[in-house]
Design an enzyme around this catalytic site. Sequence first.
Site, short mmCIF file in Angstrom:
data_model
loop_
_atom_site.label_atom_id
_atom_site.label_comp_id
_atom_site.label_asym_id
_atom_site.label_seq_id
_atom_site.Cartn_x
_atom_site.Cartn_y
_atom_site.Cartn_z
N SER A 95 42.57 70.85 -71.41
CA SER A 95 42.82 70.21 -70.16
C SER A 95 43.57 71.37 -69.52
O SER A 95 44.60 71.61 -69.88
CB SER A 95 43.81 69.31 -70.30
OG SER A 95 44.28 68.76 -69.09
N HIS A 128 38.31 70.56 -69.67
CA HIS A 128 38.58 69.07 -69.07
C HIS A 128 39.54 69.34 -67.60
O HIS A 128 40.43 70.07 -67.69
CB HIS A 128 39.51 68.35 -70.03
CG HIS A 128 40.15 66.94 -69.55
ND1 HIS A 128 39.23 65.81 -69.48
CD2 HIS A 128 41.27 66.52 -68.98
CE1 HIS A 128 39.89 64.75 -69.13
NE2 HIS A 128 41.02 65.10 -68.78
N ASP A 136 41.75 67.57 -64.58
CA ASP A 136 42.43 66.38 -64.29
C ASP A 136 42.64 66.41 -62.80
O ASP A 136 43.45 67.15 -62.10
CB ASP A 136 43.85 66.38 -64.99
CG ASP A 136 43.54 66.18 -66.32
OD1 ASP A 136 43.03 65.06 -66.80
OD2 ASP A 136 44.17 66.80 -67.32
N MET A 144 44.43 64.50 -59.46
CA MET A 144 45.26 63.48 -59.35
C MET A 144 45.56 63.51 -58.03
O MET A 144 45.57 64.58 -57.08
CB MET A 144 46.51 63.98 -60.13
CG MET A 144 46.38 63.96 -61.64
SD MET A 144 47.88 64.20 -62.28
CE MET A 144 47.33 64.50 -63.98
N HIS A 188 37.82 64.54 -64.69
CA HIS A 188 38.60 63.20 -64.92
C HIS A 188 39.18 62.70 -63.62
O HIS A 188 40.44 63.43 -63.32
CB HIS A 188 39.75 63.23 -66.12
CG HIS A 188 40.43 62.01 -66.45
ND1 HIS A 188 41.80 62.27 -67.18
CD2 HIS A 188 40.67 60.88 -66.04
CE1 HIS A 188 42.18 61.10 -67.33
NE2 HIS A 188 41.64 60.07 -66.42
N MET A 198 41.59 60.79 -61.44
CA MET A 198 42.68 59.89 -61.38
C MET A 198 42.89 59.73 -59.77
O MET A 198 43.92 60.06 -59.19
CB MET A 198 43.91 60.49 -62.02
CG MET A 198 43.51 60.34 -63.55
SD MET A 198 44.92 61.38 -64.44
CE MET A 198 43.77 62.77 -64.48
N MET A 243 43.21 56.64 -72.80
CA MET A 243 44.36 57.35 -72.72
C MET A 243 45.20 57.16 -73.41
O MET A 243 45.66 55.76 -73.74
CB MET A 243 44.91 56.94 -71.07
CG MET A 243 44.00 57.28 -69.96
SD MET A 243 43.59 59.11 -69.75
CE MET A 243 45.30 59.99 -69.73
N ASP A 263 42.64 61.31 -74.90
CA ASP A 263 43.48 62.12 -73.93
C ASP A 263 44.80 61.86 -73.79
O ASP A 263 45.32 60.75 -73.25
CB ASP A 263 42.63 61.80 -72.51
CG ASP A 263 43.27 62.68 -71.44
OD1 ASP A 263 43.63 63.87 -71.79
OD2 ASP A 263 42.77 62.54 -70.26
C1 DX5 Z 1 47.15 62.96 -68.27
C2 DX5 Z 1 45.98 63.75 -68.41
C3 DX5 Z 1 45.48 64.53 -69.58
C4 DX5 Z 1 46.68 65.52 -69.64
C5 DX5 Z 1 46.90 65.78 -71.15
O1 DX5 Z 1 46.90 62.20 -67.19
O2 DX5 Z 1 44.79 62.98 -68.09
O3 DX5 Z 1 44.31 65.28 -69.75
O4 DX5 Z 1 46.37 66.93 -69.44
O5 DX5 Z 1 47.84 66.96 -71.48
P1 DX5 Z 1 48.60 66.82 -72.71
O6 DX5 Z 1 47.66 67.24 -73.92
O7 DX5 Z 1 49.65 67.85 -72.47
O8 DX5 Z 1 49.22 65.47 -73.02
ZN ZN Z 2 42.68 63.81 -68.38
#
Ligand code: DX5
Ligand code: ZN
Length: 221
Positions: A13, A38, A40, A42, A71, A73, A142, A180
Amino acid sequence: MNPPTTRPLIAPSLLAADFARLGAEAAAVEAAGADWLHLDVMDGHFVPNITFGPLVVKALRPHTALPLDVHLMIAPADPYLAAFAQAGADHLSVHPESGPHLHRTLQQIHALGKKAGVVLNPATPVEAVATVLDLCDIIMVMTVNPGFGGQSFIRSQLGKIARLRTMIDASGRDIVLQADGGITSGNARLALDAGANCLIAGTAIFQAPDYAQAIADLRTG
Ligand code: DX5
Ligand code: ZN
C-alpha cells in the site's frame, strides 16, 4: 480450515511510502517482488483522511507495470469510476456503504473493463457481499478501520475471512480474497490460514529497511 495452497499475492500500500517520491517507490516495490500496487483513495468524508485522486493514479501509471489495485474510500464513488479507469486503474474496489446501489456500481466497473472489488469494514457483515458474489473479482476484508495506515490488526476479522473463503469456494468463482490493514510478518500467517490469498501491507513494507525481504516475509507468513 482449508487455506489456499497457491502462492499468496502481496500488494504494498503506497499510503506508507514517501509521497515526494511515489514513482520511485512504486518501481522499488515492483523490483522487490510485489504482485499488485495498492492505492488508497480517501476523500475526508467517507473516511477521516484525504490522500489523492485520479491525477496521481495517472502520474504513477508509467512508473510500474504492476496492476494498480485502487481502493476507493470515497462517497459517492460512482461519479469517479470512469476517471480512475481512464487514469490507469486495473481494479476498482468499493465499500457497500459508499452508495445505495452496489450491484450497479459493480456493473459499471465491469463496463469500464476493470476488475471489481467489494470492501468490508470491520463492522460490515459478510452478508453485504453475499448477493453480489457473481459480480466480484475481489473481496477485501478490512483488518483495521479504514482511513489510516499504521493501525493494529483486528483479530476478530479472521472469522470473517474464513467465512468468506467458504463462500468463495462454494461459488466456484475465482475471487481474490484480500486482507487490508495492520498486516505484519507476525500476523500474515493468521490471515493466510483463515483463507486470504492476497495481503495488503503499507507500514510493514515501506517502513522496512529491505522491501524485498519484507515482501518475502509476508508471503511466507
Ligand atoms: C487503510 C488502508 C490500508 C492501509 C494499510 O484505510 O486501506 O490499505 O494503507 O496500511 P498498514 O499496512 O500500515 O496498516
Ligand atoms: Zn487499502
